[in-house]
Design an enzyme around this catalytic site. Structure first.
Site, PDB file in Angstrom:
ATOM      1  N   GLY A 179       0.817  -1.202   0.000  1.00 14.08           N
ATOM      2  CA  GLY A 179       0.000   0.000   0.000  1.00 14.08           C
ATOM      3  C   GLY A 179       0.854   1.257   0.000  1.00 14.08           C
ATOM      4  O   GLY A 179       1.936   1.309  -0.605  1.00 14.08           O
ATOM      5  N   SER A 180       0.406   2.261   0.705  1.00 14.35           N
ATOM      6  CA  SER A 180       1.074   3.568   0.659  1.00 14.35           C
ATOM      7  C   SER A 180       2.427   3.593   1.343  1.00 14.35           C
ATOM      8  O   SER A 180       3.161   4.585   1.218  1.00 14.35           O
ATOM      9  CB  SER A 180       0.159   4.638   1.270  1.00 14.35           C
ATOM     10  N   THR A 181       2.776   2.534   2.088  1.00 16.80           N
ATOM     11  CA  THR A 181       4.131   2.499   2.648  1.00 16.80           C
ATOM     12  C   THR A 181       5.174   2.357   1.540  1.00 16.80           C
ATOM     13  O   THR A 181       6.367   2.525   1.792  1.00 16.80           O
ATOM     14  CB  THR A 181       4.289   1.329   3.640  1.00 16.80           C
ATOM     15  N   PHE A 182       4.716   2.064   0.311  1.00 18.27           N
ATOM     16  CA  PHE A 182       5.613   1.931  -0.836  1.00 18.27           C
ATOM     17  C   PHE A 182       5.881   3.278  -1.513  1.00 18.27           C
ATOM     18  O   PHE A 182       6.758   3.392  -2.360  1.00 18.27           O
ATOM     19  CB  PHE A 182       4.978   0.970  -1.851  1.00 18.27           C
TER      20      PHE A 182
END
Length: 648
Positions: free
Chosen positions: A326-329
């Protein structure tokens, strides 16, 4: 008719020759036998003496003491306990059924167990001892020893069995041992003879399995004299084996215990890594299980319960679990674009709530959009459209290259079971895997950690530590072996411009510490422990256009298995990073609401070396935090480290 003198002479000569030949043969046989007897009695006396002794002297293998496993503080994680057991050898027992019947009068042995023992006795070699029962009480053990004359082939023994004093806390990291099976032996080209000792315990998972040969040690031997009934009369000689090596891990037993309790009933995983050394301080996978059950022989009922649990307690989610990050990427996509020069530090992208590409709309999580945002603001507010836009300019190959540089899509070399490699996809990967071309939509999905991208909590922790430190941090879980420190070279600087790393760190700082940050509710109030992080929420289902039109169904209204995964990565202190944490809650919903508070608490515990003061939390949360602490059952903070001397 009388024979002539001439005939008589010829006959006498023939008889004399035959007698001479016969006598010669007899003499030759006597000489040969004499020489043979001389050779047997003088020249080969020792050899035949050993052969003769073989009828009354047995060579028994002595299992070595398995090496101990400790945490970084010297606290015992895997040890050995005394185990009273009894074995039976078919060759010496004679009437096996009769002996087993007598034995059942002395100890509790069910019909099924007796049948299984009898079956194993007939499958194994006649001179191979089979364990009948173990973990006997002293009274049971003594009864068997007293009745030994009536139990030919039965041998009471005192051995060692594996014990895991920390129970479920380290079930996935340390793993467990179990009896050597035929399947285990089939996988080994030249099995160590010690593996054929009855019920010898072999590492099955975790460190126990990966460091098996090191922990096992070398077997010893004992020569015993037995009578015609197979009963041991006396021990002739003994040569002790070599104990296995003692291993010290990098994990911290207090932090591991707290992390598991903080994860609670969730299906989740948390990894804590030292940003300076790469030491893994916690590898927590919830729910866990008691590894002692496997050592003692887990029941079918208990094993089925573990297998059927939808929260998968047997899986080590911290290193085996693969999830869309998700947005941790987004830090990966941002750095790829900055390094490629397709975007500047102050460049902005307009977010109206979606981006249309090839007739398809790619939506931002905020339906109304974020307006104009620069890079740090895009991280702060986790804008999806920003990354859709820049990913088209930088391309998937550069994004994948940056992902691997930060530790994603890489199988880290750790002595743990089934460490996952993850997927940092590029055009060549899709062509090889699916024999089809990469699409622009694939790039947009990958830019926000969806689509084909998969990462484990371990990899996300490594990524965060590298972002925080600016170095190629390599994770390790073994600290020393027999007191000798495992080499840990200093990590090389990342091949990323410092100003680009600084921009990403500012964005992660704003995620937690600004008024618009998606994780502002997980802020740490102590300035010396200021935290930076990034939230993530990864979809596990497709959302149709019709559903978007009428309103996306909330996670709370979906079945558990269809809810989004909640993720959070973080590090602290911001100015001098010490620890990084990656946390995934399967089907937990939102990263900011579910994952961020748990990760914050674990990071605080690591920084403070225990429960931090309530002043570390926002004032509105302190009453709830104080109540939650009352439900914790933390390990004794006064527990003294194990001081067993090493053999270094």
């Amino acid at each position: 008719m009388r024979r002539s003198p001439r005939d008589n002479a010829i006959s006498q000569a023939t008889i004399s020759r035959r007698g001479l030949m016969l006598g010669g043969l007899q003499a030759a046989m006597v000489v040969t036998l004499t020489l043979r007897m001389r050779a047997m009695q003088l020249e080969r006396a020792d050899e035949y003496r050993l052969l003769a002794e073989g009828n009354s002297v047995k060579i028994r293998l002595l299992p070595p003491a398995r090496g101990l496993i400790h945490d970084r503080n010297g606290v015992l994680l895997a040890g050995n306990e005394q185990n009273y057991r009894v074995t039976i050898t078919r060759e010496d027992a004679g009437d096996v059924d009769l002996v087993l019947a007598r034995l059942r009068r002395l100890i509790a042995l069910g019909n099924d167990e007796a049948a299984e023992i009898a079956d194993e006795l007939h499958r194994r070699s006649p001179n191979s001892p089979i364990t009948v029962a173990e973990r006997l009480s002293w009274e049971e053990f003594a009864r068997i020893a007293v009745n030994a004359p009536a139990l030919p082939g039965v041998t009471p023994e005192v051995g060692l069995s594996r014990l895991y004093p920390r129970g479920p806390d380290f079930a996935h990291v340390v793993g467990y041992v179990g009896a050597v099976s035929d399947y285990d032996l089939s996988k080994i080209e030249d099995p160590d003879p010690v593996l054929r000792i009855p019920r010898f315990q072999l590492g099955k998972t975790g460190v126990e399995a990966k460091l098996e040969e090191m922990l096992r040690g070398k077997a010893g031997t004992r020569r015993v004299e037995v009578n015609s009934g197979g009963r041991e009369m006396r021990e002739l000689s003994r040569e002790e084996g070599t104990p296995g090596a003692n291993v010290q891990l990098t994990v911290d037993y207090r932090l591991q215990n707290y992390a598991l309790q903080r994860l609670g009933d969730e299906s989740a995983a948390a990894v804590v890594i030292d940003c300076r050394s790469g030491d893994l301080l916690a590898l927590s996978s919830a729910p866990a299980f008691d590894p002692n059950l496997f050592v003692r022989g887990i029941s079918t009922r208990d094993y089925r319960a573990l297998q059927d649990d939808d929260h998968r307690p047997l899986a080590d989610k911290s290193v085996q679990g693969l999830y869309p990050p998700g947005s941790t990427f987004k830090m990966v996509s941002a750095l790829a674009a900055l390094e490629a020069g397709v975007i500047g530090l102050d460049d902005t992208v307009y977010c109206p709530g979606h981006l249309e590409v090839g007739g398809r709309k790619f939506h931002c999580w905020r339906r109304a959009g974020h307006g104009h945002l620069n890079l740090t603001q895009s991280l702060e507010q986790s804008c999806d459209v920003f990354y859709y836009d820049i990913s088209q300019k930088v391309g998937i190959d550069r994004i994948a290259e940056m992902a691997r540089k930060l530790g994603l899509g890489t199988r880290h070399d750790l002595p743990l079971s089934a460490v996952a490699q993850g997927i940092a996809p590029d055009k060549a990967w899709k062509r090889e895997r699916y024999d089809t071309d990469w699409l622009i939509g694939d790039t947009l999905n990958a830019s926000i950690g969806q689509g084909y991208v998969l990462a484990s909590p371990l990899q996300l922790a490594v990524m965060t530590a590298r972002l925080a430190s600016g170095r190629e941090i390599v994770p390790r879980v073994v600290r020393s072996i027999d007191g000798v420190e495992v080499p840990n070279p200093e990590a090389a600087p990342l091949d990323i411009k410092p100003e680009h790393l600084a921009a990403v760190r500012r964005g992660m700082d704003m995620v937690v510490n600004s008024a618009r940050g998606t994780a502002k509710g997980a802020k740490i109030m102590l300035a010396e422990m200021r935290m930076a992080g990034k939230t993530g929420t990864s979809q596990v289902r497709n959302i149709s256009a019709a559903e978007r039109a009428r309103g996306v169904i909330s996670n709370a209204d979906l079945p558990w298995e269809r809810r989004d995964h909640a993720l959070f990565v973080c590090y602290a202190p911001v100015d001098n990073p010490r620890y990084a944490v990656a946390l995934v809650v399967e089907h937990g919903g939102g990263g900011s609401a579910v994952a961020a508070p748990i990760a914050r608490d674990i990071l605080l515990f690591a920084l403070h070396g225990g429960l931090p003061p309530l002043s570390a939390y926002p004032s509105s949360q302190r009453w709830r935090i104080e109540n939650e602490r009352r439900d914790l059952d933390l390990v004794d903070p006064g527990l003294k480290p194990d001081t067993t001397p090493s053999r270094a």
